[in-house]
Design an enzyme around this catalytic site. Structure first.
Site, PDB file in Angstrom:
ATOM      1  N   HIS A   1       0.761  -1.253  -0.078  1.00 51.69           N
ATOM      2  CA  HIS A   1      -0.025  -0.078   0.068  1.00 51.69           C
ATOM      3  C   HIS A   1       0.901   1.320   0.037  1.00 51.69           C
ATOM      4  O   HIS A   1       1.850   1.136   0.705  1.00 51.69           O
ATOM      5  CB  HIS A   1      -1.016   0.037   1.184  1.00 51.69           C
ATOM      6  CG  HIS A   1      -0.603   0.346   2.339  1.00 51.69           C
ATOM      7  ND1 HIS A   1      -0.392   1.554   2.946  1.00 51.69           N
ATOM      8  CD2 HIS A   1      -0.237  -0.713   3.400  1.00 51.69           C
ATOM      9  CE1 HIS A   1       0.163   1.512   4.304  1.00 51.69           C
ATOM     10  NE2 HIS A   1       0.205   0.260   4.612  1.00 51.69           N
TER      11      HIS A   1
ATOM     12  N   HIS B   1       2.992   5.652  11.868  1.00 49.38           N
ATOM     13  CA  HIS B   1       1.748   6.469  11.911  1.00 49.38           C
ATOM     14  C   HIS B   1       2.121   7.721  12.910  1.00 49.38           C
ATOM     15  O   HIS B   1       1.394   8.569  13.332  1.00 49.38           O
ATOM     16  CB  HIS B   1       0.609   5.630  12.587  1.00 49.38           C
ATOM     17  CG  HIS B   1       0.083   4.430  11.953  1.00 49.38           C
ATOM     18  ND1 HIS B   1      -0.660   3.387  12.500  1.00 49.38           N
ATOM     19  CD2 HIS B   1       0.309   3.945  10.650  1.00 49.38           C
ATOM     20  CE1 HIS B   1      -1.212   2.618  11.659  1.00 49.38           C
ATOM     21  NE2 HIS B   1      -0.432   3.005  10.404  1.00 49.38           N
TER      22      HIS B   1
ATOM     23  N   ASP C   1       5.974   2.355   6.564  1.00 52.30           N
ATOM     24  CA  ASP C   1       4.532   1.934   6.717  1.00 52.30           C
ATOM     25  C   ASP C   1       3.791   3.021   5.777  1.00 52.30           C
ATOM     26  O   ASP C   1       3.393   3.951   6.037  1.00 52.30           O
ATOM     27  CB  ASP C   1       3.961   2.139   7.857  1.00 52.30           C
ATOM     28  CG  ASP C   1       2.331   1.641   7.907  1.00 52.30           C
ATOM     29  OD1 ASP C   1       2.106   0.753   6.982  1.00 52.30           O
ATOM     30  OD2 ASP C   1       1.928   1.838   9.055  1.00 52.30           O
TER      31      ASP C   1
ATOM     32  N   GLU D   1      -5.306   2.111   2.372  1.00 55.18           N
ATOM     33  CA  GLU D   1      -5.128   0.966   3.398  1.00 55.18           C
ATOM     34  C   GLU D   1      -5.258   1.452   4.723  1.00 55.18           C
ATOM     35  O   GLU D   1      -5.865   0.711   5.393  1.00 55.18           O
ATOM     36  CB  GLU D   1      -3.907   0.119   3.157  1.00 55.18           C
ATOM     37  CG  GLU D   1      -3.624  -1.188   3.979  1.00 55.18           C
ATOM     38  CD  GLU D   1      -3.188  -0.999   5.263  1.00 55.18           C
ATOM     39  OE1 GLU D   1      -3.064  -1.860   6.334  1.00 55.18           O
ATOM     40  OE2 GLU D   1      -2.717   0.282   5.654  1.00 55.18           O
ATOM     41  N   GLU D   2      -4.768   2.431   5.116  1.00 56.07           N
ATOM     42  CA  GLU D   2      -4.805   3.309   6.144  1.00 56.07           C
ATOM     43  C   GLU D   2      -6.285   3.436   6.923  1.00 56.07           C
ATOM     44  O   GLU D   2      -6.413   3.776   8.034  1.00 56.07           O
ATOM     45  CB  GLU D   2      -3.816   4.253   6.688  1.00 56.07           C
ATOM     46  CG  GLU D   2      -2.367   3.796   6.205  1.00 56.07           C
ATOM     47  CD  GLU D   2      -1.715   3.030   7.161  1.00 56.07           C
ATOM     48  OE1 GLU D   2      -2.295   2.723   8.197  1.00 56.07           O
ATOM     49  OE2 GLU D   2      -0.700   2.943   7.467  1.00 56.07           O
TER      50      GLU D   2
END
Length: 377
Positions: A187, A345, A206, A240-241
Site C-alpha cells: 500500500h 503512524h 509503513d 489501506e490506512e
C-alpha cells in the site's frame, strides 16, 4: 466520553499546530460529494459490523485496533467458482534457474533513492493532494519501466478520492490462462494518527518500504525480460490506512469480472529489524494456510535469512480484502509482529531507522513468489 475527549484534544492539537506550522490548506482534499456522517466498520470476524463516526474510527487507529471499512463493500464474500484452486500450491521451488538472474539484479540503491523521494511528501494520506501527488510520482516510475515492453500495462485504478491505486500487469504467454492472475501487493498511503489530514507522515516503513520493495522486484523482472505463462500483477493500493478501502475496491472489481486470482502476497513494512534480529515475519492468522506454506518455501529457497511465524490480527493489511473475497492471500512483514516498527503512524517513521538490505530479502521472496506461481505446473 472517551471519544469526546479524543476529539477535543485532536482539535486543540490541530489549532496549535496550525499556528506553529502554517500548513498550505489548499493541499487538503475536498470530496466531490458529501461524506456520510458514519461508516460501517468491522474489526472482528466474530462481531457484527458497527456504524461509527470518524472520531470513533480515529480512536480505533490510535488504540492500534485493525479494522475494515466495509461501507461500500458490505456484501463482498467468496464466489466458489472463482476459488476452487485455493488448496493447490507447489510444495517445492521448481524454477530456481529462472529466478536466479532476477534476484541477482536487485539493488538496495534503487530502493533507497525511491524511498527518499516517496517519504519526502509531507503525507501520503489518501484524502490529501499530497497523497494524489505521491501516487502520480509512483505511477510515473512504474510506467517508465513498463514502457520498454509491449506486454506490460500500467493503469490507474480510480476511487471516490483522488489518490488512485496502481496496477502493473505482465500479460501471460498462454492464452488459456488469461483470466488467472498472481498478485504481489503493497500500500502506498501513509497517516499520522494524531493529525491524519495534515500531520507530517513520511511513512518510510509503513508502507514506503513495501512500496519500494515490490517496485524493485518489478524493475528487475521487467529489465531482465520476465514474460510469464499466466499473468502476474503488481499492485500499489490507496487508502489501506482507512480500513483497506482501495484494495476492497480492487478485489470487488476483480470478483465482479469473474477473475480467478491464483494467489496474492502482501508486503507491508519490510524495512525495520526488530530486537530479535533479522528475520522475515510470515503471518499465520487470517491468511490462506496452503499459500502460506508455499510462502515459507519461498523464504527458505530464495532469502538469506530465516522466517518466523507471527500473527497480526484481523484486517491488518490489504491481503485481508482478497481473503474476504475468497481468494488465497498471504502476508510477509519485517519481523515478529510485536517487534515491528513502533514509529509508524507518526512523523518519526523515517529512512534512518530502516535497513535496505532487509528490504532486499523481501524483494527476493516477492520475485520467487511471482515467477514460481506464474507457471501452471
Amino acid at each position: 466520553m472517551k471519544t469526546a475527549i479524543l476529539a477535543t484534544l485532536s482539535l486543540i492539537a490541530s489549532s496549535a499546530l496550525v499556528k506553529a506550522f502554517p500548513t498550505p490548506f489548499d493541499q487538503l482534499r475536498v470530496f466531490k460529494h458529501d461524506e456520510p456522517e458514519q461508516r460501517l466498520i468491522q474489526y472482528s470476524e466474530d462481531s457484527p459490523a458497527k456504524w461509527m463516526t470518524q472520531d470513533d474510527i480515529d480512536a480505533l487507529m490510535r488504540a492500534g485496533i485493525k479494522y475494515m471499512d466495509i461501507t461500500e463493500h458490505e456484501e463482498l464474500a467468496p464466489v466458489s467458482s472463482l476459488v476452487s484452486h485455493s488448496a493447490v500450491f507447489p510444495t517445492a521451488a521448481h524454477y530456481q534457474d529462472e529466478v536466479a538472474p532476477f534476484i541477482g539484479n536487485l539493488t538496495t540503491q534503487n530502493m533507497h533513492d525511491n524511498l527518499q523521494t516517496f517519504s519526502d511528501f509531507h503525507t501520503r494520506h489518501y484524502k490529501t493532494k499530497w497523497g494524489a501527488q505521491s501516487a502520480e510520482w509512483l505511477h510515473g516510475q512504474i510506467s517508465q519501466l513498463a514502457d520498454t515492453t509491449d506486454y506490460i500495462t500500467v493503469r490507474k485504478f480510480k476511487h471516490e478520492w483522488d489518490q488512485f491505486s496502481i496496477i502493473a500487469r505482465f500479460e501471460g504467454t498462454d492464452a488459456s490462462l488469461e483470466n488467472q492472475v498472481v498478485i504481489v501487493g503493497a500500500h502506498q498511503d501513509s497517516v499520522n494518527m494524531w493529525l491524519p489530514y495534515f500531520g507530517r507522515s513520511p511513512g518510510a516503513d509503513d508502507d514506503g518500504s513495501g512500496t519500494v520493495t515490490i517496485l524493485e522486484a518489478f524493475r528487475s523482472l521487467v529489465e531482465n525480460g520476465f514474460h510469464p505463462e499466466r499473468p502476474v500483477e503488481f499492485h500499489w493500493y490507496s487508502a489501506e490506512e482507512a480500513g483497506l478501502l482501495g484494495s476492497q475496491d480492487v478485489a470487488s472489481d476483480y470478483q465482479s469480472k469473474g477473475r480467478e486470482v491464483i494467489a496474492m502476497l502482501q508486503n507491508d513494512m519490510t524495512g525495520y529489524i526488530g530486537s530479535n534480529g533479522e528475520v522475515i515475519g510470515v503471518v499465520t492468522d487470517h491468511v490462506d494456510d496452503n499459500l502460506t506454506g508455499f510462502l515459507k518455501t519461498m523464504v527458505d529457497t530464495y532469502a538469506d535469512i530465516n522466517y518466523v511465524e507471527t500473527k497480526c490480527g484481523y484486517a491488518c493489511s490489504d491481503h485481508a480484502s482478497w481473503r474476504k473475497a475468497g481468494y488465497p492471500s498471504a502476508f510477509t512483514i519485517e519481523s515478529e509482529f510485536g517487534e515491528s516498527n513502533h514509529y509508524i503512524h507518526t512523523s518519526e517513521d523515517t529512512l534512518d531507522k530502516l535497513s535496505f538490505d532487509h528490504m532486499k530479502e523481501f524483494a527476493k521472496v516477492a520475485v520467487g513468489f511471482a515467477v514460481e506461481l506464474s507457471h501452471q505446473k
